[in-house]
Design an enzyme around this catalytic site. Structure first.
Site, PDB file in Angstrom:
ATOM      1  N   CYS A   1       0.824  -1.213   0.000  1.00 30.40           N
ATOM      2  CA  CYS A   1       0.000   0.000   0.000  1.00 30.40           C
ATOM      3  C   CYS A   1       0.858   1.263   0.000  1.00 30.40           C
ATOM      4  O   CYS A   1       1.561   1.505  -0.971  1.00 30.40           O
ATOM      5  CB  CYS A   1      -1.009  -0.029   1.139  1.00 30.40           C
ATOM      6  SG  CYS A   1      -2.396   1.047   0.766  1.00 30.40           S
TER       7      CYS A   1
ATOM      8  N   HIS B   1      -3.578  -5.207   1.064  1.00 30.74           N
ATOM      9  CA  HIS B   1      -3.264  -5.656   2.420  1.00 30.74           C
ATOM     10  C   HIS B   1      -3.744  -7.108   2.550  1.00 30.74           C
ATOM     11  O   HIS B   1      -4.645  -7.534   1.835  1.00 30.74           O
ATOM     12  CB  HIS B   1      -4.042  -4.833   3.454  1.00 30.74           C
ATOM     13  CG  HIS B   1      -3.615  -3.402   3.545  1.00 30.74           C
ATOM     14  ND1 HIS B   1      -2.413  -3.032   4.071  1.00 30.74           N
ATOM     15  CD2 HIS B   1      -4.251  -2.260   3.184  1.00 30.74           C
ATOM     16  CE1 HIS B   1      -2.315  -1.700   4.041  1.00 30.74           C
ATOM     17  NE2 HIS B   1      -3.412  -1.214   3.501  1.00 30.74           N
TER      18      HIS B   1
END
Ligand code: GLN
Length: 507
Positions: A347, A431
């Site tokens: 991310c 994630h």
């Protein structure tokens, strides 16, 4: 209650301090009730955390509530955590309301008015849950006796009063001072609030309970309230805790499994403890592998012996980038990349590995050069991407979740999930990908080979089973060390009447 005869019971789990163990006690109560066949849901009106999760409907909530929902064996929804505050600095947070970001807010502005308006919304969410579930186990935040914040409180006594829920106060005895904390927490509340404080729960106790018993008797004499249990200290229960405003986990080692390594070498993972780290829980799946040692670092020298460096997510991509440069970590990462030594960016950590970042949203820094280790350009959008993608990598199925404003344009490299890979540098917005067992093993084999380690991933680590085991352990703690009959009575019928008032009360 187990037959679903009665709806809408519940309890608020408050704490004498942050980190007293409210989240895990709430999860333990949820698991115990679920085992009894009670239809139960967790609830936390407002959570402050950078560890969040995306529900099936695409709503962002705290990871702690998602974990508690799993303990309750129900699907997490936005109702279970209607307000999520994601700090962006010491003074301001992104406010996520019913799963969607609604703006950035200063602490002063928030407590100065906004929070009061939210009481209606959060009580409405709790009422909706009460309409569907037999019991709702609410978690408070910090302490209910924060006298400066009580007027606008929506997460502790504010919610307990609105729902007329009994309150059990959890105290961490490992730090000492638990009796004074129980007494003081109660005595600083108004008479109306005190009438809901049903009693106490001692957490993290080591030693002989009989030594504690006289104290609990005295506490009962002083407060007219019972202690509902003494939970022993247990290692390895820190699943998906909140992180509050903790700035760095520097030097912390993620608790690893007890099983011995399978291969001849261990694998060392260094996680850069970047500012505003988000979802550092991503690396828990690595720590769950026998022989993988995960530690958080903030010095270039600490990368030297690491077989894999993870640059995790962050609520401040540009801030994290500057931090990596200042601390010499950026150069160390570039050297690693040139030497073909593994780096994984997740991310925000993925975004900063790219060539260029255009950010008028998060940092408002405009055009910023990235580390240039991946052929990626990132542009921040006002709209937040919230998704639960599935796909494959290294021939294995992968599922994950996405929480980001930055949109990546991938200009080259080998495709890797939504991102790419160049040599031993991998990057993705996803994630949770490492929780996919087959993929995690395949990825670790790649890392071991690039690092020339004789590390072999265990053939059978199941991250979801390990998580279930932990939740079961929490359920056991409640079943074995709390007065569950008394707790059930509280949940069904509320706080006992005639609880004495302790002076001085709220100032
Ligand atoms: N979860 C994250 O790491 C978010 C990355 C970045 N702050 C964004 O919003 O795009």
């Amino acid at each position: 209650m187990s037959g679903g005869a009665k709806r809408g019971g519940g309890l608020l789990v408050a704490g004498t301090t942050s980190d007293a163990g409210k989240s895990v006690v709430t999860a333990g109560i949820c698991r115990w009730l679920a085992r009894q066949g009670v239809k139960v849901a967790p609830f936390k009106a407002q959570n402050m955390s950078l560890n969040s999760f995306v529900t099936r409907e695409g709503a962002e909530i705290g990871r702690a509530q998602a974990m508690q929902a799993q303990a309750a064996r129900v699907e997490p929804t936005a109702l279970m955590n209607p307000v999520l505050l994601k700090p962006g600095s010491d003074r301001s947070s992104q406010v996520v309301l019913l799963g969607k970001p609604v703006g950035e807010m200063s602490a002063r502005g928030y407590h100065g008015g906004r929070q009061e308006q939210l009481l209606g919304i959060v009580t409405d969410c709790l009422e909706q849950l009460r309409g569907t579930y037999d019991a709702v186990i609410c978690e408070g935040a910090g302490s209910p006796a924060e006298i400066n914040l009580r007027r606008t409180d929506i997460v502790n006594m504010g919610i307990a009063r609105a729902a007329r829920f009994p309150v059990v106060v959890v105290g961490d005895i490992d730090r000492g001072g638990v009796f004074a904390s129980f007494f003081g927490t109660t005595a600083l509340l108004s008479p109306e609030d005190q009438s809901l404080i049903a009693g106490y729960l001692v957490n993290k106790f080591r030693g002989d309970v009989t030594l504690l018993e006289p104290g609990m008797e005295m506490l009962r004499g002083l407060t007219g309230r019972a202690t509902y249990g003494v939970l022993p200290f247990q290692h390895g229960l820190g699943i998906d805790e909140e992180d509050g405003l903790r700035v760095s986990l520097r030097g912390a080692v993620r608790e690893s499994v007890v099983a011995p390594p399978v291969g001849e070498d261990v694998l060392r993972v260094a996680v850069c403890a970047v500012p505003l780290m988000s979802n550092f829980t991503d690396v828990d799946a690595l720590a769950a592998e026998p022989g993988v040692v995960v530690r958080f670092v903030d010095r270039a020298e600490e990368l030297a012996d690491a077989d894999l460096v993870v640059v995790p997510g962050t609520r401040g991509t540009v801030k994290a980038l500057a931090w990596l440069r200042e601390r010499g970590l950026a150069d160390a990462l570039a050297r690693r990349a040139a030497e073909g030594r593994p780096v994984l960016g997740i991310c925000g950590g993925f975004q900063l590995l790219g060539e260029h970042i255009e950010d008028e949203v998060e940092s408002k820094a405009g055009s910023v050069p990235g580390l240039g280790l991946l052929p990626v350009r990132v542009r921040f959008e006002r709209e937040k991407t919230l998704a639960r993608p599935v796909g494959s990598a290294l021939g294995e199925e992968v599922s994950g979740y996405e929480i980001h404003h930055g949109v990546a344009e991938v200009l080259g490299g080998t495709p890797f999930l939504d991102g790419c890979r160049v040599g031993a540098v991998w990057g993705t917005h996803w994630h949770g990908s490492l929780e996919s067992d087959g993929f995690r093993r395949a990825f670790l084999r790649e890392v071991a080979s690039a690092a020339s380690r004789r590390f072999v991933p265990a053939p059978d680590t199941s991250f979801s089973s390990l998580r279930e085991e932990q939740l079961d352990l929490l359920g056991d703690l409640i079943e074995e060390h709390a007065d569950t009959d008394a707790l059930l009575r509280l949940i069904e019928t509320g706080a006992p009447s005639g609880l004495p008032f302790l002076p001085p009360g709220a100032p």
